[in-house]
Design an enzyme around this catalytic site. Structure first.
Site, PDB file in Angstrom:
ATOM      1  N   HIS A  95       0.810  -1.218   0.000  1.00  0.00           N
ATOM      2  CA  HIS A  95       0.000   0.000   0.000  1.00  0.00           C
ATOM      3  C   HIS A  95       0.847   1.273   0.000  1.00  0.00           C
ATOM      4  O   HIS A  95       0.307   2.379  -0.133  1.00  0.00           O
ATOM      5  CB  HIS A  95      -0.956   0.001   1.198  1.00  0.00           C
ATOM      6  CG  HIS A  95      -2.348   0.378   0.824  1.00  0.00           C
ATOM      7  ND1 HIS A  95      -2.630   1.375  -0.096  1.00  0.00           N
ATOM      8  CD2 HIS A  95      -3.558  -0.073   1.241  1.00  0.00           C
ATOM      9  CE1 HIS A  95      -3.941   1.507  -0.223  1.00  0.00           C
ATOM     10  NE2 HIS A  95      -4.532   0.629   0.583  1.00  0.00           N
TER      11      HIS A  95
ATOM     12  N   ASP B 159      -2.471   1.721  -4.781  1.00  0.00           N
ATOM     13  CA  ASP B 159      -3.772   1.994  -4.176  1.00  0.00           C
ATOM     14  C   ASP B 159      -4.827   1.091  -4.799  1.00  0.00           C
ATOM     15  O   ASP B 159      -4.603   0.464  -5.850  1.00  0.00           O
ATOM     16  CB  ASP B 159      -4.148   3.462  -4.359  1.00  0.00           C
ATOM     17  CG  ASP B 159      -3.189   4.393  -3.633  1.00  0.00           C
ATOM     18  OD1 ASP B 159      -2.877   4.109  -2.469  1.00  0.00           O
ATOM     19  OD2 ASP B 159      -2.743   5.387  -4.236  1.00  0.00           O
TER      20      ASP B 159
END
Length: 421
Positions: free
Chosen positions: A391, A395
């Site tokens: 992350h 995304d």
């Protein structure tokens, strides 16, 4: 006297440390330049360390099982010139006799030192190593010796009685040294204590690093691969007869993922601290498990290969992994990992990212299930694709678009859209 230093070599572009699994020499041994002196394991590959000099081993600075950084001193060696001078200064017959006796003892000891590759091959083919004549230093059995026995089809006779006597009456000092700490550290609970060493230790360290440093996120898509299954089943027998190896479903998945990575290069990236490296080449790492070992060899430039080319690479790399022949070059350069968890019957899983890559995709089992099409139930071949993502780099939006594209490619596989050749 000239004492030279031998350090832990760099065995791959991203390898920063290695574990000495087995010393193949001991102080006093005469070695030539390029002779193998130790076996080392990294999180990428198992390899042998060659001597950088010709001479006599003076000191082993690092013990078996120790993990050290690249560039760390592991042993010292007295160069050949100094060794010759020492021999001239002590020409007595007594010294010569002692040296001859020592050499004989060393040779006997070397014969019983087996590398992990030799042990694996012997176990897989039920071979008695004590019945095999070695061609290595001091009669040591090499991997080539075992492979020659296997290729000949002539299995040496078992020395079962001798092995049992040796085990009962004269246990190996090396075995005692390995098992004793495990007995001391056992808890009161009943069970078997298994020391964490070798490849398992390297796997553990790499997984902990990935799990603790990478903020993982996950997503899954369901894909209808009915057309892919029909197409592959139609051509698989002809392909096997013509090429000599199997056309697996996994080959189609890897090809589709490589194509999508070219369209979504954000997923073909690595985290590098103060920057994100977006790779030009699509090099697919594939997870290959062998007993308690896990290897991640790489299909280079997978996006440039046909389905046949991908299938050939998968076959070759898997064979190398099973026979212990993977090289450092086979393990380098991976930019994205695809894991065939479906081969174990899994239908959903969450993979740990192959550090420092940005994502790993798990291909699950193809399962025939009833699906509603045009308000009617139909039997369809369905598969789950599970993505783990870093992350920091990725995304949900871009990963969702990538997964949708992979799904689209796979659901429209045909002879025209994804030819085998």
């Amino acid at each position: 006297m000239t004492i030279e230093k031998i350090t832990m070599p760099k065995l791959g572009e991203s390898v920063t440390e290695g574990t000495i699994s087995t010393w193949l020499v001991k102080p006093g041994d005469q070695v030539s330049k390029y002779d193998a002196i130790a076996e080392v394991m990294t999180d990428k590959v198992n390899a042998e360390i060659p001597s950088s000099f010709t001479g006599v081993i003076k000191e082993l600075v690092v013990s078996e099982g120790d993990t050290v950084e690249v560039g760390t001193l592991i042993c010292t060696i007295e160069t050949e010139e100094a060794g010759e001078k020492k021999e001239t200064d002590n020409p007595s017959s007594a010294a010569a006799e002692t040296e001859s006796s020592s050499t004989a003892t060393d040779d006997t000891a070397m014969k019983s030192r087996y590398s992990p590759a030799v042990m694996r091959l012997a176990q897989e083919n039920d071979l008695d190593l004590s019945a095999i004549a070695g061609t290595g230093k001091g009669g040591r059995i090499t991997r080539k010796d075992v492979e020659a026995i296997i290729a000949s089809g002539e299995k040496p006779p078992q020395k079962q009685e001798q092995k049992q006597t040796a085990t009962a009456e004269t246990p190996s000092p090396e075995r005692e040294q390995t098992t004793e700490p495990a007995q001391v550290n056992q808890s009161d609970a009943a069970g078997k204590a298994i020391p964490v060493t070798g490849v398992r230790k390297a796997i553990a360290n790499n997984m902990v690093k990935a799990a603790t440093e990478i903020p993982h996120a996950w997503m899954m898509v369901e894909v209808d691969v009915t057309n892919l299954v029909a197409y592959r089943n139609k051509v698989k027998d002809t392909f096997k007869e013509k090429e000599g190896y199997s056309l697996t479903f996994f080959s189609f998945f890897v090809k589709a993922i490589a194509q999508a990575l070219k369209e979504f290069p954000q997923l073909n990236s690595s985290w590098a601290g103060d920057k994100i490296i977006q790779h030009d080449d699509v090099n697919i790492s594939i997870a290959v498990a062998k007993e308690q070992e896990l290897f991640v060899p790489v299909i280079q430039s997978a996006d440039d290969l046909s389905v046949k080319g991908v299938a050939k690479q998968i076959t070759n790399l898997a064979k190398k992994a099973r026979t212990g022949k993977l090289t450092a070059a086979d393990m380098q350069g991976g930019t994205f990992t695809v894991n065939n968890t479906g081969s174990f019957g899994s239908v959903q899983s969450m993979g740990i990212i192959n550090y420092p890559q940005a994502a790993i995709l798990q291909v699950e089992s193809i399962v025939k299930r009833p699906v509603i099409i045009n308000d009617m139930f139909a039997a369809r071949d369905m598969v789950n694709l599970c993505l783990s993502l870093d992350h920091r780099v990725l995304d949900g939006l871009i990963c969702g678009q990538f997964m949708a594209r992979v799904k689209e490619i796979l659901e429209n596989v045909s002879e025209s859209t994804m030819p085998v050749y």
